[in-house]
Design a protein around this motif. Sequence first.
Motif, short mmCIF file in Angstrom:
data_model
loop_
_atom_site.label_atom_id
_atom_site.label_comp_id
_atom_site.label_asym_id
_atom_site.label_seq_id
_atom_site.Cartn_x
_atom_site.Cartn_y
_atom_site.Cartn_z
N UNK B 55 0.86 -1.17 0.00
CA UNK B 55 0.00 0.00 0.00
C UNK B 55 0.90 1.22 0.00
N UNK B 58 2.07 7.87 -2.37
CA UNK B 58 3.06 8.64 -3.13
C UNK B 58 2.95 10.09 -2.69
N UNK B 59 3.94 10.51 -1.91
CA UNK B 59 3.93 11.83 -1.30
C UNK B 59 4.97 12.70 -2.01
N UNK B 60 4.87 14.02 -1.86
CA UNK B 60 5.88 14.87 -2.51
C UNK B 60 7.29 14.46 -2.05
N UNK B 64 5.78 6.42 0.85
CA UNK B 64 5.71 5.73 2.14
C UNK B 64 4.82 4.51 1.94
N UNK B 65 5.36 3.35 2.30
CA UNK B 65 4.67 2.11 1.98
C UNK B 65 4.43 1.26 3.22
N UNK B 66 3.33 0.53 3.19
CA UNK B 66 3.05 -0.51 4.18
C UNK B 66 2.99 -1.84 3.44
N UNK B 77 3.97 -6.80 9.02
CA UNK B 77 3.97 -5.69 8.07
C UNK B 77 5.25 -4.91 8.27
N UNK B 79 6.81 -0.93 7.57
CA UNK B 79 6.70 0.47 7.16
C UNK B 79 8.03 0.82 6.51
N UNK B 81 9.92 3.93 3.89
CA UNK B 81 9.83 5.10 3.01
C UNK B 81 10.94 5.02 1.96
N UNK B 83 12.83 8.07 -0.17
CA UNK B 83 12.94 9.50 -0.49
C UNK B 83 14.34 9.76 -1.05
N UNK B 86 16.66 12.52 0.20
CA UNK B 86 16.93 12.62 1.64
C UNK B 86 18.40 12.79 1.97
N UNK B 92 18.54 9.20 5.64
CA UNK B 92 18.57 8.00 4.83
C UNK B 92 17.51 8.05 3.73
N UNK B 95 14.17 4.34 5.27
CA UNK B 95 14.15 3.89 6.66
C UNK B 95 12.98 2.93 6.80
N UNK B 96 13.06 2.06 7.75
CA UNK B 96 12.01 1.05 7.86
C UNK B 96 11.95 0.48 9.27
#
Lengths: 349, 349
Positions: B55, B58-60, B64-66, B77, B79, B81, B83, B86, B92, B95-96
């Motif tokens: 899931x 899509x952010x600016x 960020x995904x799950x 699950x 989390x 991202x 970027x 960054x 980083x 990161x997760x």
Amino acid sequence: MTVPPSELAYVPFVSVENMMRLTHHVGIETFLKELAAFIEADFKRWPDFDKTPRVAAHVPGGVIELMPTADKTLYSFKYVNGHPKNTKTGHQTVTAFGVLSEVLNGYPVLLSEMTVLTALRTAATSALAATYLAPRDAATMAMIGNGAQCEFQAMAFRALCGINTLRLYDIDARATEKASRNLTAQGFEVVACTSAERAVEGADVITTCTADKQYATILTDNMVGAGQHINAIGGDCPGKTELHRDILLRSDIFVEYPEQTRIEGEIQSLDKDHPVTELWQVMRGEAAGRRDQRQVTLFDSVGFAIEDFSALRYVREKVNGTAFSQPLDLLADPDDPRDLFGMLVRSVA
Amino acid sequence: MTVPPSELAYVPFVSVENMMRLTHHVGIETFLKELAAFIEADFKRWPDFDKTPRVAAHVPGGVIELMPTADKTLYSFKYVNGHPKNTKTGHQTVTAFGVLSEVLNGYPVLLSEMTVLTALRTAATSALAATYLAPRDAATMAMIGNGAQCEFQAMAFRALCGINTLRLYDIDARATEKASRNLTAQGFEVVACTSAERAVEGADVITTCTADKQYATILTDNMVGAGQHINAIGGDCPGKTELHRDILLRSDIFVEYPEQTRIEGEIQSLDKDHPVTELWQVMRGEAAGRRDQRQVTLFDSVGFAIEDFSALRYVREKVNGTAFSQPLDLLADPDDPRDLFGMLVRSVA
């Protein structure tokens, strides 16, 4: 490690104990009112959010869900399970935690318990909806289902709607006893009832919050009279409903996010195009809430990600600069972001 | 609080520091081999898992995904991202963190950092795939893109495939310097190259792991010769690819989960019905891996939730009974599960 983790490595964490301390520090009813204000502010800017139905894993015995949302600045998700039979083994039916992150770089900025917080935000949302939908001067609420969510609902309805008389019923008399004891101690007028029919007598608001994962009929059509507001929060997944279909057909139905509610809410038993009103539009004055004193209003609440976003945003603001959070070494933060491996190798003491 | 939280309230947490300590305790290459064995075991029972494309929000500036999955016993699950910009602010790119839960009651049983762990599991998966797809006796790997993932890939390919010679290239020479330094110290034969064309000369395996979120052509058609195995791990979201389409057309393509890879992987530029082989079927002997020495094989890897599931399952087993995790007061656990409110009220000291 040769050097301690940098500032970027740490994410503030709010434990269950700290959430409870924060709640008492603020005061439960003040917390609910302030939280409702955050929820209302976010509902009023509903189009700003990325919205998606929650991602549900239907597992044997229950469901595990992820509930993400984001605006242009912040992203949040909540992990929440629902296992109705958990209480038999001394576990909570619902446990939850959540994360708030910066959209700009994807870094989490808050990790928080959300078992307590979900109970608070669900109650705040219900009572907030009722300020738009319940009859004016509502004084009495029937509560069918006296489990973990019951007292939070009562506190929120007093804080936001001024309701102080409660008529309680649960198929398990011990649950009613528990809720009566807790709520009497909080200064409510409590009437413990022996049937759902008795509980709804003279009630301005009817809250249903049962937890069975099956089609159940907690309220039959003859139990709901003109002018009542129904706050239905127990029907929240496919196959789980609380109200007889005939009640739905003569109610004006208000929902959080139709795409999710049509799958999970009471309205799963209605046609896919049955008219419903979105609560955020009522809050923005773009749709009517309660129009007259004979109308039956129904808040078919299943819980939506934006409410958790608001709750995390509120908690973040509250714990900022306090001792109600602790730093958690959750994120790897090498001196050179591309040198994750070097950080790992150099971490040998 | 009047009483400390009960056992059920606590979730074991593996911090970044503890993940690094655990990695060294086990040994990096042993960790990668053992982790690959867990991944292989789970891939071999692929039909047992609930699978869904991740899931993605899509952010600016990024995504960020799950990434959830579950079998009949455990749910996980992650989390994560992504970027790409960054690193300019000292953050980083990725990161997760992740969670493993019991399906039976929905309770989390492990919360772990996964920035380091994702680098390890991605490398373990790539090298595991190569044991089925790379030419026999592969000795030299070209690595295009020398960022945070580079060294982990190298370590895994040595641990699982015996590759000890590396030809490095990155558009940023400082990244190549960083990787050369780290990998030389680990005993690799390292050749720092001034172009991607140079890097691929004589390589048995080509690993591409760049991070730009745009259609890029890291490898053009003339750079890939008969018999090579391409391990493409940098193309992992819509609009982000690394290989020229012509390479795809003459390669046998292997993927993790087609439903996700067709959206995010290199094959997003191909027809929706272009034939691909699922890696788990190769592992089970139900589909051919490498068939001959002239075949070009491509592992179009985007990362899939089951790899994280395996990684969390491995870490849980490793930290059990050790000091590599710490208890986190994440879950509310009232004496009476229905009395969450009573627990809150009684929590006042």
